[in-house]
Design a protein around this motif. Structure first.
Motif, short mmCIF file in Angstrom:
data_model
loop_
_atom_site.label_atom_id
_atom_site.label_comp_id
_atom_site.label_asym_id
_atom_site.label_seq_id
_atom_site.Cartn_x
_atom_site.Cartn_y
_atom_site.Cartn_z
N UNK A 69 6.33 18.86 60.95
CA UNK A 69 7.43 18.43 61.80
C UNK A 69 8.72 19.02 61.26
N UNK A 70 9.69 19.22 62.13
CA UNK A 70 10.91 19.89 61.71
C UNK A 70 12.12 19.03 62.03
N UNK A 71 13.28 19.45 61.49
CA UNK A 71 14.51 18.74 61.73
C UNK A 71 14.70 17.53 60.86
N UNK A 72 13.97 17.44 59.73
CA UNK A 72 14.04 16.25 58.90
C UNK A 72 14.74 16.49 57.57
N UNK A 73 14.98 17.74 57.20
CA UNK A 73 15.70 18.03 55.96
C UNK A 73 17.19 18.12 56.28
N UNK A 74 17.95 17.17 55.77
CA UNK A 74 19.38 17.11 56.07
C UNK A 74 20.24 17.28 54.82
N UNK A 75 19.60 17.43 53.66
CA UNK A 75 20.38 17.55 52.43
C UNK A 75 19.64 18.45 51.45
N UNK A 76 20.39 19.27 50.74
CA UNK A 76 19.87 20.09 49.65
C UNK A 76 20.77 19.86 48.45
#
Length: 438
Positions: free
Chosen positions: A100-107
């Motif tokens: 699934x995509x669109x779930x990483x909002x922070x690095x």
């Protein structure tokens, strides 16, 4: 192009499609960057030459791999051999949240939480490396960490083992002043100039100064900055025009520097007290037309067409009618003449109005100025030497000085500007926002 521009901070860059790779090429350069922008696998045949895979694992020089096809390197090397050499397994890795995509909002990088704001449906995901555990495997250094907000878990965003650095995505899309692109920009030093001393410096400029500006306000600013010993640039537009009388009771108005001697005296005062003169277009607008607002200097684009759509977004439409090297050079020549008539020095720095011009225009600017201080557009076709496609481009801004693919020195503008009111779906940008980005 975006990677080549950044690497231009460090020296001369050679960029090629990987299909043109020949054996031994990686050892002819300080470092190699592979941009995995085209997926190979399944029914899609692999276009990467076998020599590239062989040389990547054999070389002792730094190699950085972005996004796709790292699994092909492992398969070509032998998965077990790859695991034993690098300590992780791309063939057992997967994109975050099991596809699934669109779930990483922070690095997070070097204790700094960076944003990642890729719209759902536009996100190709971030590869989650499968790091090996147990004796005999080499250590894998986690350089940056991605936060999967759907599960609340963290995983490596960038890893390094030996001379191979892997970044789990191509981080140039949907960037902002606080974006994860900062981590990639900083990682270039590790492979291209690892002995560089860390420095934190700022550049400041005052924008959209024109013959219509208030001399008293500018002098007050100059005195304050001089008292604080802060050098700065002044972006000067030599001709102010309001062709429809938008701000002049319906009467068209055009004013040149020569017609505003008090302003010119103030500009000279500023140059004597820490300012650097910069040219910010000729009129910073385009003819008698709304481009996209009202035709007034400082409000509209000069070297590119744009309109505001029904959703209140500014949409770029392409180069202006009649755009050519001669047209752009004429604008530059007319502007420089106005500085000379006013008794001001020749500006050696340029900032493109609203940061938008054609590839042709950028090359003209390069012939007239030592450097640009700005964000810029880079067009498809530029790297290959073919005609630039005016409708396919990437916008880019830099955290350090670069020599870009147009052959021009570009000074960084990566913090943004003070904007107290929201406009065109851009939120207000206040001093605290600038400081946070810095």
């Amino acid at each position: 192009m975006a990677t080549a521009n950044l690497a231009g901070h460090f020296g001369t860059v050679t960029a090629k499609p990987v299909s043109q790779y020949t054996a031994g090429m990686v050892d002819q350069y300080t470092a190699t960057y592979y941009i995995g922008s085209t997926y190979y696998g399944g029914s899609i045949p692999d276009a990467v030459p076998a020599a590239f895979y062989q040389d990547v694992v054999a070389t002792t020089r730094p190699v950085t791999w972005l996004a796709d096809n790292i699994w092909s390197l492992a398969n070509a090397t032998g998965v077990a051999q790859f695991q034993n050499k690098y300590g992780w397994d791309p063939t057992a890795s997967y994109f975050e949240a099991n596809g699934s995509v669109g779930t990483v909002t922070q690095v997070t990088y070097r204790d700094q939480a960076l944003t990642r704001k890729v719209p759902a449906g536009q996100d190709g995901g971030v590869l989650r490396p499968a790091v090996m555990s147990g004796p005999g495997y080499p250590a894998v250094t986690q350089l940056a960490t991605a936060r999967d907000t759907s599960t609340g878990t963290d995983f490596p965003w960038a890893v390094r083992s030996g001379n191979l650095t892997y970044v789990g995505e191509i981080p140039f899309a949907y960037v902002s002043e606080s974006d994860r692109i900062i981590a990639f920009q900083d990682l270039l030093f590790d492979s291209l100039a690892p002995a560089t001393a860390e420095r934190h410096r700022a550049m400041m400029r005052l924008e959209d100064i024109s013959p219509n500006s208030d001399p008293a306000q500018l002098r007050a600013i100059a005195d304050y900055l001089a008292a604080e010993q802060i050098p700065y640039g002044i972006n000067v537009i030599p001709v102010y025009t309001d062709p429809k009388g938008t701000h002049n009771n319906g009467r068209p108005q055009t004013v040149t520097l020569v017609q505003r001697p008090q302003l010119v005296a103030t500009l000279k005062y500023m140059l004597q007290h820490g300012a650097v003169l910069m040219n910010h277009g000729y009129t910073h607008q385009y003819g008698n037309t709304a481009n996209p607002y009202n035709g007034v200097t400082g409000d509209d684009f000069e070297f590119y067409r744009a309109h505001v759509d029904a959703s209140d977004n500014v949409v770029y439409d392409g180069p202006v009618t009649g755009d050519s090297a001669l047209w752009a050079q004429t604008r530059v020549t007319l502007g420089l003449a106005q500085f000379a008539l006013a008794g001001l020095p020749v500006p050696r720095l340029w900032t493109t109005p609203h940061y938008a011009a054609s590839a042709t225009d950028y090359k003209v600017f390069a012939q007239n100025y030592t450097a640009r201080l700005e964000r810029s557009l880079y067009f498809s076709g530029t790297l290959g030497g073919s005609t630039a496609d005016p409708n396919r481009f990437i916008g880019q801004f830099f955290p350090y000085v670069v020599k870009d693919v147009y052959g021009t020195k570009v000074l960084p503008e990566n913090i943004g500007n003070y904007e107290p009111e929201a406009y065109n779906n851009h939120p207000a940008r206040l001093p605290a926002d600038l400081i946070a980005s810095a």
